[in-house]
Scaffold this active site. Sequence first.
Site, PDB file in Angstrom:
ATOM      1  N   ASP A   1      67.196  32.671 -35.524  1.00 16.22           N
ATOM      2  CA  ASP A   1      66.440  33.713 -34.834  1.00 16.22           C
ATOM      3  C   ASP A   1      66.669  35.005 -35.610  1.00 16.22           C
ATOM      4  O   ASP A   1      67.744  35.592 -35.562  1.00 16.22           O
ATOM      5  CB  ASP A   1      66.936  33.845 -33.390  1.00 16.22           C
ATOM      6  CG  ASP A   1      66.195  34.927 -32.613  1.00 16.22           C
ATOM      7  OD1 ASP A   1      65.460  35.725 -33.233  1.00 16.22           O
ATOM      8  OD2 ASP A   1      66.377  34.993 -31.379  1.00 16.22           O
TER       9      ASP A   1
ATOM     10  N   LYS B   1      58.793  42.320 -30.942  1.00 17.42           N
ATOM     11  CA  LYS B   1      59.787  43.336 -31.297  1.00 17.42           C
ATOM     12  C   LYS B   1      59.374  44.073 -32.575  1.00 17.42           C
ATOM     13  O   LYS B   1      58.358  44.723 -32.605  1.00 17.42           O
ATOM     14  CB  LYS B   1      61.160  42.667 -31.443  1.00 17.42           C
ATOM     15  CG  LYS B   1      61.549  41.738 -30.292  1.00 17.42           C
ATOM     16  CD  LYS B   1      61.636  42.450 -28.972  1.00 17.42           C
ATOM     17  CE  LYS B   1      62.335  41.622 -27.895  1.00 17.42           C
ATOM     18  NZ  LYS B   1      61.628  40.406 -27.499  1.00 17.42           N
TER      19      LYS B   1
ATOM     20  N   TYR C   1      70.698  35.479 -26.753  1.00 15.11           N
ATOM     21  CA  TYR C   1      69.717  36.119 -25.885  1.00 15.11           C
ATOM     22  C   TYR C   1      69.616  35.315 -24.591  1.00 15.11           C
ATOM     23  O   TYR C   1      69.655  34.085 -24.603  1.00 15.11           O
ATOM     24  CB  TYR C   1      68.375  36.180 -26.613  1.00 15.11           C
ATOM     25  CG  TYR C   1      67.197  36.535 -25.743  1.00 15.11           C
ATOM     26  CD1 TYR C   1      67.197  37.708 -24.987  1.00 15.11           C
ATOM     27  CD2 TYR C   1      66.092  35.698 -25.663  1.00 15.11           C
ATOM     28  CE1 TYR C   1      66.125  38.039 -24.183  1.00 15.11           C
ATOM     29  CE2 TYR C   1      65.013  36.022 -24.866  1.00 15.11           C
ATOM     30  CZ  TYR C   1      65.032  37.183 -24.121  1.00 15.11           C
ATOM     31  OH  TYR C   1      63.969  37.494 -23.329  1.00 15.11           O
TER      32      TYR C   1
ATOM     33  N   ARG D   1      41.926  26.947 -30.223  1.00 12.70           N
ATOM     34  CA  ARG D   1      43.253  26.373 -29.973  1.00 12.70           C
ATOM     35  C   ARG D   1      43.811  25.717 -31.232  1.00 12.70           C
ATOM     36  O   ARG D   1      45.010  25.771 -31.513  1.00 12.70           O
ATOM     37  CB  ARG D   1      43.196  25.355 -28.831  1.00 12.70           C
ATOM     38  CG  ARG D   1      44.508  24.591 -28.634  1.00 12.70           C
ATOM     39  CD  ARG D   1      44.508  23.778 -27.350  1.00 12.70           C
ATOM     40  NE  ARG D   1      43.393  22.872 -27.255  1.00 12.70           N
ATOM     41  CZ  ARG D   1      43.315  21.693 -27.884  1.00 12.70           C
ATOM     42  NH1 ARG D   1      44.286  21.317 -28.713  1.00 12.70           N
ATOM     43  NH2 ARG D   1      42.276  20.915 -27.714  1.00 12.70           N
TER      44      ARG D   1
END
Length: 474
Positions: free
Chosen positions: A263, A288, A189, A137
Site C-alpha cells: 500500500d 488521497k 489502516y 464496465r
Amino acid sequence: MAAGKDDPPKGSSATTPVDAEATQPQSLQQRQQRPTPNHNHSDISSPIPTHPSFTNSTPATPPVPSPSLSATSSLFSAASLLSASPAKKYRPATECVYVEPLGGIRDPYNAASVPIYQTATFKQHSASDMGEYDYTRSGNPTRSHLELHLAKLMSAKRALAVSSGMGALDVITRLVKSGDEVIAGDDLYGGTNRLLTFLKTHNNITVHHVDTTSPAAVEPCLNSATRLVLLETPTNPLIKIADIPAISKLVHEKCPDALVVVDNTMMSPYLQRPLEQGADIVYHSGTKYLSGHHDLMAGVVATKEEALGDKLYAVINATGCGLAPFDCFLLMRGIKTLSVRMDRQQANAIRIADYLESKGFKVRYPGLKSHPQYAVHARIASGPGAVLSFETGDVEKSERVVEGTRLFGISVSFGCVNSLISMPCRMSHASIPAHVRKARALPEDLIRLCIGIEDVADLLEDLEGALRGAGCIE
C-alpha cells in the site's frame, strides 16, 4: 443487466479466486505492453531537494510505453507511427504532467485534456465485428488513458483504476482462496484491518499480524500456504517503515508463489515506487495524494507482470468496480499537479515535525533523524512525505488540541491540499477493538497531522495556539 466482455458464468460467485487470465480487446493489451528502455539519469540530481538525507534512490522515472505496430495501430497518425520507438524518460515531476502521445486514446481533435467518454455502451459496426470497446464496465477510453499514464508513473506492466482504495485491496484479495495465509503488519489502516478480519472469519483464511519493520519477524510466518505479504510503508498512523527490498527478497526466496503487495498511498509514486524494489503488486487510494483535492473516490492497482494484471482485470470486469469516466478525468487532472503539491506539503511537514520535536513531543515522522527507521526510509524513498503523528501524553489534552485548531480540518483522510488533524483511535482506527489497539501499542492520545499546502507560518501559529489552549505547552 447489460452484457459486457467476460461476464462470469451464471451462478458463479464474485468471491471465487481468479485462475484464468482476462480476455480484453487485443489493441488495449498491446498498448499496455511496457518494455523497459535503458535510459539512465543517474548523473543528474533531483531538481528539488526534499530533505538533506533523502535522495532519489530509485530510478528517476519509470518506463514509458512502446505500442505494438500492428493493424490496430490505425489508432495513431502516420507521423506518430514513425516515432514509435521508446520515448525519452523524464524526471518524476515532468512525468506526472507529460502524457505520452502514443499511450493515449484516439482523438481526431487532439484535445489538450483527455475527453470524457461518458457512455455506458458503444455502438458496433456489425453483429460479428466487435470494436475495441463495447461496455464501460469492461473498458472505457478515458479509463484506458488514465491507466496507461499511471502504469508509466508506477513502473508497472499494467495499472487498473477502480472505485476506491479499499476496492483496490478487495480486488487483490480475490487472489486468495480458502486455506491460504496472509501476512500483514501490526499497524494498519482501519479499513484494511476490517477487510482482513472479514476474510479470516468468513473465508477460512489465516491472517498473521507481525512487525513489518523487521524482516526477521516476517520469516517465521512464511510457509507453503502463504499467498500474500501485505505491507504499508509508512504505516498509518504509527509511521513505521518496512524495508521493501529486503522483505521482497526474503519472501520470493522462501515462498516463490507468494506475492508481495504494498500500500503506497502515503508516499505516492512521486516519492516511492515499490515495483522497482521487488514488490509484485502496489495499490493506492487515489482519493488521497493522486487526486489531491478530496473531490472523488478512486483506487489504483498496478502489477509488475502482465499476466498478474490480467487476472486482476478479470475480477474488475466481473464485479464492475472499474472507475467511472468522469472520475477518471478528475484523477488524471489531479495527477498532473502531484509533484508541486507533494513538494509543498512535504516542506511544510518537515517544518512542523521539527517544531513539535523541539517542544518535547514524541513525534513519528520519517524525515526526523530520531525516527528508528530513518535510514531505511531514506534508502527506499526520495522524501519523507507529509503525514506525521505525535503524542501529548493525555487523551483529553489531545482531544482539546484537535478541536482547538482552526486551519486544520478534523477529518479521517489525508493527501488533500488542506491540512487535516485527527485522533486515529477515535476516528479512522476506531473499528479496531480497544484491546487489539493496546496489544499493537497504538496510543489512545495519538494525534495525526496531514499537512497541506497552506503557508507554513499560519499552520505553525494555528497549531501552537491549540497546544497552548490545551495546556500541552507553556
